[in-house]
Write a protein that holds these residues in place. Structure first.
Motif, PDB file in Angstrom:
ATOM      1  N   ILE A   1       6.618  -0.484  14.872  1.00 16.89           N
ATOM      2  CA  ILE A   1       5.469   0.515  15.200  1.00 16.89           C
ATOM      3  C   ILE A   1       4.329   0.531  15.394  1.00 16.89           C
ATOM      4  CG2 ILE A   1       5.132   2.807  13.370  1.00 16.89           C
ATOM      5  CD1 ILE A   1       7.323   1.013  11.753  1.00 16.89           C
ATOM      6  N   PRO A   2       3.799   0.740  15.996  1.00 18.73           N
ATOM      7  CA  PRO A   2       2.010   1.208  16.503  1.00 18.73           C
ATOM      8  C   PRO A   2       1.422   1.842  15.681  1.00 18.73           C
ATOM      9  CG  PRO A   2       3.262   3.169  17.919  1.00 18.73           C
ATOM     10  CD  PRO A   2       3.909   2.549  17.211  1.00 18.73           C
ATOM     11  N   GLY A   3       0.029   1.292  15.252  1.00 21.37           N
ATOM     12  CA  GLY A   3      -0.595   1.345  14.461  1.00 21.37           C
ATOM     13  C   GLY A   3      -0.922   0.703  13.049  1.00 21.37           C
ATOM     14  N   LEU A   4      -1.522   1.838  12.589  1.00 27.24           N
ATOM     15  CA  LEU A   4      -2.242   0.739  10.881  1.00 27.24           C
ATOM     16  C   LEU A   4      -1.099   2.225  10.093  1.00 27.24           C
ATOM     17  CD1 LEU A   4      -5.214  -0.525  11.093  1.00 27.24           C
ATOM     18  CD2 LEU A   4      -2.785  -2.203  11.296  1.00 27.24           C
ATOM     19  N   PRO A   5      -1.042   1.621   8.289  1.00 28.41           N
ATOM     20  CA  PRO A   5      -0.550   3.021   7.652  1.00 28.41           C
ATOM     21  C   PRO A   5      -1.910   3.327   7.637  1.00 28.41           C
ATOM     22  CG  PRO A   5       0.210   1.327   6.960  1.00 28.41           C
ATOM     23  CD  PRO A   5      -0.821   0.647   8.116  1.00 28.41           C
ATOM     24  N   PRO A   6      -2.264   5.085   7.146  1.00 26.55           N
ATOM     25  CA  PRO A   6      -3.483   5.556   6.790  1.00 26.55           C
ATOM     26  C   PRO A   6      -4.324   4.829   5.551  1.00 26.55           C
ATOM     27  CG  PRO A   6      -1.144   6.744   5.717  1.00 26.55           C
ATOM     28  CD  PRO A   6      -0.757   5.453   6.298  1.00 26.55           C
ATOM     29  N   VAL A   7      -4.919   5.031   5.147  1.00 26.25           N
ATOM     30  CA  VAL A   7      -5.924   4.567   4.094  1.00 26.25           C
ATOM     31  C   VAL A   7      -5.610   5.633   3.113  1.00 26.25           C
ATOM     32  CG1 VAL A   7      -7.544   2.661   4.952  1.00 26.25           C
ATOM     33  CG2 VAL A   7      -8.046   6.273   5.326  1.00 26.25           C
TER      34      VAL A   7
ATOM     35  N   GLY B   1       0.833  -0.946  -0.093  1.00 23.15           N
ATOM     36  CA  GLY B   1       0.254  -0.046   0.013  1.00 23.15           C
ATOM     37  C   GLY B   1       0.545   0.749   0.354  1.00 23.15           C
ATOM     38  N   SER B   2       1.919   1.147   0.265  1.00 17.84           N
ATOM     39  CA  SER B   2       3.159   2.156   0.092  1.00 17.84           C
ATOM     40  C   SER B   2       3.103   3.383  -1.322  1.00 17.84           C
ATOM     41  CB  SER B   2       4.481   1.996   0.447  1.00 17.84           C
ATOM     42  OG  SER B   2       5.155   0.969  -0.482  1.00 17.84           O
ATOM     43  N   GLY B   3       2.408   1.866  -1.839  1.00 18.38           N
ATOM     44  CA  GLY B   3       2.694   2.912  -3.710  1.00 18.38           C
ATOM     45  C   GLY B   3       3.901   2.287  -5.102  1.00 18.38           C
ATOM     46  N   LYS B   4       4.496   1.194  -4.629  1.00 20.02           N
ATOM     47  CA  LYS B   4       6.513   0.909  -4.610  1.00 20.02           C
ATOM     48  C   LYS B   4       5.228   0.333  -5.903  1.00 20.02           C
ATOM     49  CE  LYS B   4       7.336  -2.737  -1.898  1.00 20.02           C
ATOM     50  NZ  LYS B   4       5.228  -2.975  -1.064  1.00 20.02           N
ATOM     51  N   SER B   5       4.747  -0.201  -5.508  1.00 26.06           N
ATOM     52  CA  SER B   5       4.385  -1.489  -7.674  1.00 26.06           C
ATOM     53  C   SER B   5       3.937   0.023  -8.720  1.00 26.06           C
ATOM     54  CB  SER B   5       3.425  -2.704  -6.478  1.00 26.06           C
ATOM     55  OG  SER B   5       4.528  -3.144  -6.529  1.00 26.06           O
ATOM     56  N   VAL B   6       3.267   0.397  -7.763  1.00 29.38           N
ATOM     57  CA  VAL B   6       1.893   1.075  -8.468  1.00 29.38           C
ATOM     58  C   VAL B   6       3.082   2.067  -9.318  1.00 29.38           C
ATOM     59  CG1 VAL B   6      -0.270   2.712  -9.329  1.00 29.38           C
ATOM     60  CG2 VAL B   6      -0.360   0.826  -7.874  1.00 29.38           C
TER      61      VAL B   6
END
Lengths: 317, 627
Positions: free
Chosen positions: B570-576, B342-347
């Protein structure tokens, strides 16, 4: 120390080329006769590459797959029925892919209640109490209970799966690549959670993974599997830093590590041996630089060396 | 979107639904309507034309009111059709589930029995059943249901087999459930949509079959009317009084048509594959709709991305997968792109060559200059000529990247001949050389093998050989070793590194593994939530990360050789991605976050020699960069 899990000469063969009538064309040994002991409160890591029999072993240990032979003793009691319900109260399984191990058409509450209802016959009030207890242990909010699995991220789903395994009240968990489907930042959260739960509920783990660093970070002892057999067992801190079996050394040197130059530790043409046509003697011989003529003739047996090392090699390091 | 919403959007299915509803309502209220008795004969008024006095649809050969007979007949035909569909579905599904769930011998015996049933022509089988039971509507119903059981059994068995081997069924076993309970609570709910789909597409067929049996006089017995028997009775007057045949015939047509249209609509709306748009044909290259000025031409590097933004537009939501990426590669250089899912590396990588599926993908801003030519917005022909020739891709899973039905050789030869016209024999020679260059033993022999005959490592070598086929200047490798074992990974990485040195290849290497980046890449860019948060020489970044995300990501990866230790998660989740916060996307999870982190745009700024970081409070900043 008492043994939580004892496996004696456990093996599994699969039939290939089944025919309608008569015996199958051939048999493939997925797990060679294997003897292993896990002490109470211990985390035993199992590493190996794909096709080495890790998952077959794990499925036998929880009764999802009937062993072809050998014995499984859980907390001193033999269990050889391959009845998951009989195993379920004593040993539970956490799957690699959390999303596919939750039924998409059941709510989290229904999923969590199943082991409480069917393994322990708890009343409705008792179930609700127990679920609340478990959810707080795995850091999940109670309002998740009425949602469906697809609404959760991988990390949350894996917490639910771990919660379900805890609900069965088993003392031993088989964790089959529990973090390999997760992102690294989430992976660390789940690994830490597993360590906390182990302490809190006095659990014993069998932790299977292909990621050497992950296994090393969580295990007390590590067993290295190659082609269906254990080739080396030793304390986690030593196995990869001072490998005794040439295969363990190869694994340790192949892992990409920050600050170590890129090397191909072996020739590039090598492949795993063909299970349909298993080699004679040591299965690793063809890839091994230390092979002796003896290695082609007889399979090395597991031999204890020192206090806590067990190695199967004719010419160990 | 809801099931009904999807159904209504399909106009034909909606029309079918409306017609079907009207017919069903008419059939339900028939007993209440002021109709003539359908079975009272009045031979004096036989063969009255439609719209004659007092009879709207005329009368039949015995003077019975056709409208009344038609409505009563529809009622009966629908009831029999639906009843037989229900019976066939229930019995067929039960057989299919049992066969699929237990497998092995049980499956073999049951399915061979079903196969035998299917070997008979359906009408012959139905005739045989009716003949042995005797004529009558109930017996016709039984016959039609029996004839359709194999269809359901086979369909449901296939689905059950795939569900019975899923992990959640294993988990249910370990939760102490027995077979019966697993079938009822785990398997059945997942099979029901398939049963509904199968029913909706076969009800029409079953009404036709019932009508067929009645037409032959084996179904409803006189004077009882159903659509088939009405047609049968009208047969002798077909030429002289065609309306007696046309009225029931047209009705059958309308009913079956509307049911089939509705059924297809139900199937499309329920089938998850159709729902996700998997069957909609993507465009040959990604849709480009640049809303911002096109960045200036960039010629200093082999490939230079500037301000690239790629979004996914679906169901009225916009996912900002790539939110403004600047990245360059020089000839012979290997650049790592590190990030979580979801970081956008593949896109980012796929956007370069217009390989993001459209719909839903849209490139909304930026440029990708390859040797000075902007690839974003280049026409399809330009992209097609470059793809696989000067810019090649290596994907994560070589098994899905290779076509399973063609030999490895055929695919390599095709890859070569698409871009360079040469005789087949010469292309084949080149293919052998390629396989040898990626160190595949017995190259000549492997050329005639199929992808499934190769191990994972060997398949990825074929993937690399295919990428090298036309001597590209740039290879974009998207997690090429993630699905491989460590020993194989080490082999593939050293192969790539060697090719980079020998051929002067530029590589963009996408991965989530810092160890791999450290060993292979000259420079590295770290991505989070669609943007680059830090960029610079690999050694410098790995030794002293400047962005808190980079630092914490590296810290939470277990390191080999440290023994048992607690990880700094790292606490939490990556943002939507369809609701990114203002300011820094990592602020939510960052221990250093302050007020200023959550407002405005935070730029990627230089913090040391050749290094840049997108943070207002980086871990360090050298003096000359601050100046």
């Amino acid at each position: 120390m008492t043994a939580a899990l004892e496996v004696t000469e456990l093996y599994k063969t699969f039939a290939v080329g089944k025919r309608l009538i008569g015996p199958p064309r051939a048999h493939v040994r997925a797990v060679q006769p294997l003897t292993l002991t896990i002490n109470k409160g211990e985390t035993l890591g199992i590493v190996g590459e794909s096709g080495c029999g890790k998952s077959t072993l794990a499925r036998m240990l929880v009764g999802l797959l009937e062993p072809s032979g050998g014995q499984i003793k859980i907390e001193g009691e033999p269990l050889n029925t391959a009845d998951p319900a009989a195993f379920g109260r004593r040993i539970q399984y956490v799957f690699q892919d959390p999303v596919s191990s939750l039924n998409p058409r059941r709510t989290i509450r229904q999923i969590m209640e199943a082991p409480l209802k069917h393994l322990h016959g708890m009343s409705k009030a008792a179930r609700a109490r127990r679920i609340a207890e478990i959810f707080s242990a795995v850091n999940l909010r109670l309002d998740f209970l009425d949602r469906y699995p697809h609404e959760f991220s991988g990390g949350q789903a894996q917490r639910i799966v771990i919660g379900r395994a805890l609900a069965a009240d088993a003392r031993i968990l088989v964790l089959d690549e529990p973090v390999s489907a997760l992102d690294v930042s989430i992976q660390a959260q789940v690994l830490n959670l597993l360590s906390d739960l182990k302490e809190k509920f006095d659990l014993t783990y069998l932790f299977i993974s292909h990621d050497l660093a992950v296994v090393e970070a969580i295990s007390d002892r590590i067993a290295v599997l190659y082609f269906g057999s254990v080739v080396e067992i030793g304390p986690a801190i030593q196995v990869f830093s001072q490998p005794r079996h040439p295969y363990t050394k190869l694994l340790a040197e192949s892992a990409p590590v920050v600050g170590r130059p890129l090397t191909a530790p072996e020739g590039r043409e090598t492949e795993l041996p063909d299970p349909h046509n298993p080699p004679q003697g040591c299965a690793f011989r063809a890839r091994c630089s230390r092979a002796l003529s003896q290695c082609g003739l007889e399979r090395p047996e597991l031999v204890r060396e020192g206090a806590d090392r067990i190695i199967a090699c004719h010419n160990s390091l | 979107m809801s099931f009904l919403g999807l159904l209504v959007r399909n106009r034909l299915a909606f029309a079918g639904l409306v017609v079907m509803l009207v017919i069903v309502v008419l059939a339900l209220v028939t007993p209440l309507l002021p109709l003539a008795d359908p079975d009272v004969t009045d031979t004096a008024n036989r063969f009255k034309r439609p719209f004659a006095a007092s009879v709207i649809l005329g009368t039949d050969h015995l003077g019975r009111d056709l409208l009344s007979r038609l409505l009563w007949g529809v009622r009966l035909s629908l009831a029999v059709g639906f009843a037989s569909a229900l019976i066939a579905a229930a019995i067929g599904a039960a057989i299919g589930i049992i066969a699929g769930f237990y497998g092995g011998r049980t499956d073999n015996v049951i399915m061979r029995g079903v196969d035998m049933l299917m070997a008979f022509p359906y009408i012959l089988l139905a005739l045989a059943i009716v003949a042995s039971l005797g004529p009558g509507l109930i017996n016709a119903l039984i016959a039609v249901a029996a004839v359709n059981i194999p269809f359901f059994a086979r369909n449901i068995r296939g689905v059950t087999v795939s569900i019975a081997h899923t992990e959640f069924v294993d988990a249910a076993r370990l939760s102490g459930m027995g077979d019966a309970r697993i079938i009822l609570t785990e398997i059945l709910p997942n099979v029901v949509p398939v049963i509904v789909i199968a029913m909706s597409t076969t009800v029409g067929w079953m009404i036709l079959e019932t009508a067929g049996l009645s037409f032959l006089g084996l179904g409803s017995q006189p004077p009882q009317a159903d659509l088939g028997s009405m047609l049968g009775e009208a047969r002798s007057a077909l030429i002289t009084n065609p309306h007696t045949s046309i009225v029931p015939g047209a009705m059958i047509l309308v009913i079956v048509m509307s049911i089939n249209l509705l059924g297809d609509g139900v199937r499309d709306a329920l089938d998850p594959r159709l729902r996700s748009g998997a069957l909609s044909r993507p465009m040959p290259s990604t849709l480009v709709r640049r809303e911002e000025p096109v960045p200036a031409k960039e010629t200093s590097a082999l490939l230079a991305l500037s301000g690239l933004k790629t979004q996914f537009h679906s169901n009225g939501r916009i996912h900002k997968a790539v939110g403004g990426v600047d990245l360059y590669v020089r000839p012979g250089e290997c650049v790592g792109v590190v990030g979580e899912s979801g970081s956008g590396k593949s896109v980012t990588a796929l956007s370069v060559m217009g390989l993001v599926a459209s719909p839903p993908g849209v490139i909304t801003a930026g440029a990708a200059h390859f040797s000075g030519q902007d690839l974003i917005g280049a026409n399809y022909e330009t992209l097609r000529r470059l793809r696989g020739d000067r810019v090649a891709y290596i994907f994560q899973d070589p098994l899905t990247a290779l076509h399973p039905l063609y030999t490895v050789g055929a695919q390599l030869v095709e890859a070569i001949r698409v871009h360079h016209a040469m005789p087949r024999a010469k292309a084949r020679e080149h293919a052998v050389e390629l396989l040898e260059s990626v160190r595949i033993p017995n190259a000549e022999e492997r050329l005639d093998g199929y992808p499934h005959e190769l191990s994972g490592g060997m398949r990825q070598r074929v993937g690399i050989a295919m990428a090298l086929a036309n001597d590209p200047e740039l290879i974009i490798a998207d997690e090429p070793t993630t699905s491989l074992d460590v020993t194989v990974q080490a082999q593939i990485l050293s192969l790539l590194s060697e090719l980079q040195r020998e051929r002067g290849l530029a590589i963009i290497f996408i991965t989530h593994d810092f160890g791999v980046v450290a060993q292979l890449c000259n420079r590295v860019a770290v991505m989070y939530a669609g943007r680059i948060v830090e960029e610079g020489p690999t050694d410098a970044i790995l030794n002293a990360p400047a962005h808190p995300y980079t630092a914490r990501l590296m810290a939470c990866v277990p390191e080999l050789g440290r023994g048992r230790h607690r990880l700094a998660a790292i606490p939490g989740l990556p943002p939507v991605l369809d609701g990114l916060p203002e300011g820094c996307a990592f602020a939510e999870r960052c221990h250093k976050a302050k007020e200023a982190c959550r407002t405005g745009e935070i730029a990627l700024t230089a913090n040391a020699v050749q290094r840049a970081v997108r943070c207002i409070d980086p871990e360090f900043r050298t003096a000359d960069a601050a100046r």
